[in-house]
Design an enzyme around this catalytic site. Structure first.
Site, PDB file in Angstrom:
ATOM      1  N   LYS A  33       0.758  -1.443  -0.004  1.00  0.00           N
ATOM      2  CA  LYS A  33      -0.013   0.048   0.001  1.00  0.00           C
ATOM      3  C   LYS A  33       0.816   1.146  -0.069  1.00  0.00           C
ATOM      4  O   LYS A  33       2.129   1.367   0.204  1.00  0.00           O
ATOM      5  CB  LYS A  33      -0.831  -0.021   1.379  1.00  0.00           C
ATOM      6  CG  LYS A  33      -0.184   0.093   2.585  1.00  0.00           C
ATOM      7  CD  LYS A  33      -1.015  -0.295   3.712  1.00  0.00           C
ATOM      8  CE  LYS A  33      -0.249  -0.311   5.071  1.00  0.00           C
ATOM      9  NZ  LYS A  33      -0.935  -0.838   6.172  1.00  0.00           N
ATOM     10  N   ARG A 128     -10.988  -0.328  14.430  1.00  0.00           N
ATOM     11  CA  ARG A 128     -10.563   0.660  13.116  1.00  0.00           C
ATOM     12  C   ARG A 128     -11.256   0.072  11.959  1.00  0.00           C
ATOM     13  O   ARG A 128     -12.165   0.890  11.234  1.00  0.00           O
ATOM     14  CB  ARG A 128      -8.935   0.496  12.920  1.00  0.00           C
ATOM     15  CG  ARG A 128      -8.486   1.536  11.937  1.00  0.00           C
ATOM     16  CD  ARG A 128      -6.940   1.494  11.689  1.00  0.00           C
ATOM     17  NE  ARG A 128      -6.487   0.088  11.087  1.00  0.00           N
ATOM     18  CZ  ARG A 128      -5.235  -0.007  10.845  1.00  0.00           C
ATOM     19  NH1 ARG A 128      -4.556   0.877  10.871  1.00  0.00           N
ATOM     20  NH2 ARG A 128      -4.895  -0.963   9.978  1.00  0.00           N
ATOM     21  N   TYR A 242      16.585  30.337   9.243  1.00  0.00           N
ATOM     22  CA  TYR A 242      15.428  30.961   9.932  1.00  0.00           C
ATOM     23  C   TYR A 242      15.557  31.000  11.401  1.00  0.00           C
ATOM     24  O   TYR A 242      15.896  29.971  12.170  1.00  0.00           O
ATOM     25  CB  TYR A 242      13.974  30.189   9.597  1.00  0.00           C
ATOM     26  CG  TYR A 242      13.864  30.451   8.265  1.00  0.00           C
ATOM     27  CD1 TYR A 242      13.347  31.717   7.689  1.00  0.00           C
ATOM     28  CD2 TYR A 242      13.486  29.297   7.341  1.00  0.00           C
ATOM     29  CE1 TYR A 242      12.973  31.750   6.331  1.00  0.00           C
ATOM     30  CE2 TYR A 242      13.177  29.592   6.020  1.00  0.00           C
ATOM     31  CZ  TYR A 242      12.829  30.789   5.564  1.00  0.00           C
ATOM     32  OH  TYR A 242      12.272  30.807   4.142  1.00  0.00           O
ATOM     33  N   MET A 290      11.920  24.545   3.688  1.00  0.00           N
ATOM     34  CA  MET A 290      11.188  23.867   2.815  1.00  0.00           C
ATOM     35  C   MET A 290      12.248  23.178   1.910  1.00  0.00           C
ATOM     36  O   MET A 290      12.031  21.939   1.527  1.00  0.00           O
ATOM     37  CB  MET A 290      10.301  24.659   2.105  1.00  0.00           C
ATOM     38  CG  MET A 290       9.211  23.978   1.153  1.00  0.00           C
ATOM     39  SD  MET A 290       8.429  25.208   0.183  1.00  0.00           S
ATOM     40  CE  MET A 290       7.300  25.862   1.722  1.00  0.00           C
TER      41      MET A 290
HETATM   42  C1  LIG Z   1      -0.108  -1.820   6.911  1.00  0.00           C
HETATM   43  C2  LIG Z   1      -0.729  -3.013   7.360  1.00  0.00           C
HETATM   44  C3  LIG Z   1      -0.228  -4.389   7.408  1.00  0.00           C
HETATM   45  C4  LIG Z   1       1.144  -4.204   7.296  1.00  0.00           C
HETATM   46  O1  LIG Z   1       1.712  -3.928   8.603  1.00  0.00           O
HETATM   47  P1  LIG Z   1       3.267  -3.735   8.939  1.00  0.00           P
HETATM   48  O2  LIG Z   1       3.371  -3.242  10.493  1.00  0.00           O
HETATM   49  O3  LIG Z   1       3.868  -2.716   7.960  1.00  0.00           O
HETATM   50  O4  LIG Z   1       4.079  -5.145   8.822  1.00  0.00           O
HETATM   51  C5  LIG Z   1      -0.719  -5.296   7.713  1.00  0.00           C
HETATM   52  N1  LIG Z   1      -2.053  -5.643   7.728  1.00  0.00           N
HETATM   53  C6  LIG Z   1      -2.808  -4.431   7.816  1.00  0.00           C
HETATM   54  C7  LIG Z   1      -4.274  -4.438   7.923  1.00  0.00           C
HETATM   55  C8  LIG Z   1      -2.217  -3.295   7.462  1.00  0.00           C
HETATM   56  O5  LIG Z   1      -3.088  -2.158   7.487  1.00  0.00           O
END
Ligand SMILES: *Cc1c(COP(=O)(O)O)cnc(C)c1O
Length: 345
Positions: A33, A128, A242, A290
């Site tokens: 993802k 969640r 800055y 930035m």
């Molecule tokens: C992102 C995610 C993972 C992967 O988790 P890691 O801690 O990066 O190994 C697995 N399952 C779900 C539902 C996630 O959202």
């Protein structure tokens, strides 16, 4: 060229996936993802496919559609957000497996794509995403009649091995899935490392593959080199950047590098972070801007052409600690302006 160079070591990434696969007792998938945590989902998935990964997870259907072009027709692609309004064509055309997380989604899926494969997402306590025990109890028979391909849940505290929440969620997951003849999945990276009781049929590692905690044995995957644009001398008392945050206390040489918080180099990490010229650490001088960062190279004795922010000497978890965040956020913040170079493809 004035952009930083982000180097992604696909050999190290592959080694991390294999190491997790060796610990895991079931099948090992890969979570890609958010563009594989910012490292390039296409290159990452193609390499993991070569290592033997056959199941992938993405957050949203759009990511799944893009991934289908990369991994070909054989691999399974699971979508954590399930079946959202408007997703039906993408799910069908790209043969995605939505991880259904509510009764509403189940109805939407059954109406739009009867007979199309899906998975079930259960909430075992994280609150969640996924069906809670009572909701699952109510629709279980209907869902099972349609033959889900996978049942999963997710742990809230897997990176804290001693946390009582882990055993609680494991018990809840068992209670909701016992006796079902459907593959089960509970483990992210942290849960693979917890104990084999958490492995079930399919594990879903992300961060460990990308070289981050809690997989402390991981090989570092990313290197970030930033070009120096200009160097200058300061007299004692002169300041940098800055807010005049840095004031020279001795004759000082300052190098200015071409990257800043717009590239994901969080301002909060500044006071504790160094950049490296080969093995020599050079502290950040003043606030991170930035697009620019001042670096004190006085002790280096020469003007470097570039300085390294991320590498074996200072990894994503060090930067995360310096900024008060986690390695996941360091990776997914990595800027779009870097030129990305994948080695070991
Ligand atoms: C992102 C995610 C993972 C992967 O988790 P890691 O801690 O990066 O190994 C697995 N399952 C779900 C539902 C996630 O959202």
């Amino acid at each position: 060229m004035s952009t930083g160079t982000l180097t992604i070591d696909l050999d190290a990434l592959a080694a991390n996936w294999r190491a997790l696969d060796a610990i895991n007792t079931g099948e090992t998938a890969a979570v890609v993802k958010a563009d594989a945590y910012g490292l390039g989902a296409a290159r990452v998935a193609r390499r993991l496919l070569r290592e033997g990964a056959r199941s992938f997870f993405v957050a949203i259907a759009e990511e799944g559609a893009a991934l289908r072009e990369i991994v070909g027709p054989e691999s399974s692609i699971h979508v954590f957000s399930g079946h959202m309004p408007g997703d039906a064509d993408m799910i069908a055309d790209c043969n995605l497996v939505p991880m259904i997380n509510s009764v509403d989604q189940m109805i939407r899926h059954a109406e739009a794509l009867p007979g199309h494969g899906f998975g079930i997402q259960l909430d075992s306590g994280m609150n969640r995403l996924g069906m809670e025990p009572a909701e699952w109890q109510a629709v279980r028979e209907i869902a099972l009649a349609q033959g889900p391909r996978l049942i999963m849940s997710h742990l809230a505290c897997a990176d804290e091995p001693d946390h009582a929440m882990n055993a609680r969620q494991l018990r809840s997951f068992h209670e909701m899935t016992e006796g079902l003849d459907i593959p089960r999945s509970l483990a992210n990276t942290g849960a693979i490392l917890l104990h084999r009781d958490y492995h079930f049929d399919l594990a879903r590692p992300g961060i460990g593959v990308y070289g981050g905690a809690p997989f402390t044995d991981a090989q570092p995957v990313v290197t970030l080199d930033l070009p120096v644009i200009q160097c200058r001398d300061l007299e004692p008392g002169e300041t940098v950047g800055y807010g005049n945050d840095f004031a020279a206390t001795r004759p000082t040489r300052i190098a200015t590098v071409a990257a800043g918080y717009a590239d994901g180099i969080l301002r909060a990490m500044g006071p504790r972070t160094q950049l490296y010229a080969e093995d020599t650490p050079c502290p950040i001088a003043g606030r991170i801007s930035m697009d620019l960062i001042g670096v004190d190279v006085t002790d280096l004795g020469h003007d470097p052409a570039s300085l390294r922010l991320l590498g074996p000497e200072q990894g994503i978890d060090v930067l995360a600690a310096n900024a008060g965040t986690i390695g996941y956020e360091i990776l997914t913040s990595l800027g779009a302006r870097y030129s990305r170079r994948h080695i070991g493809a």
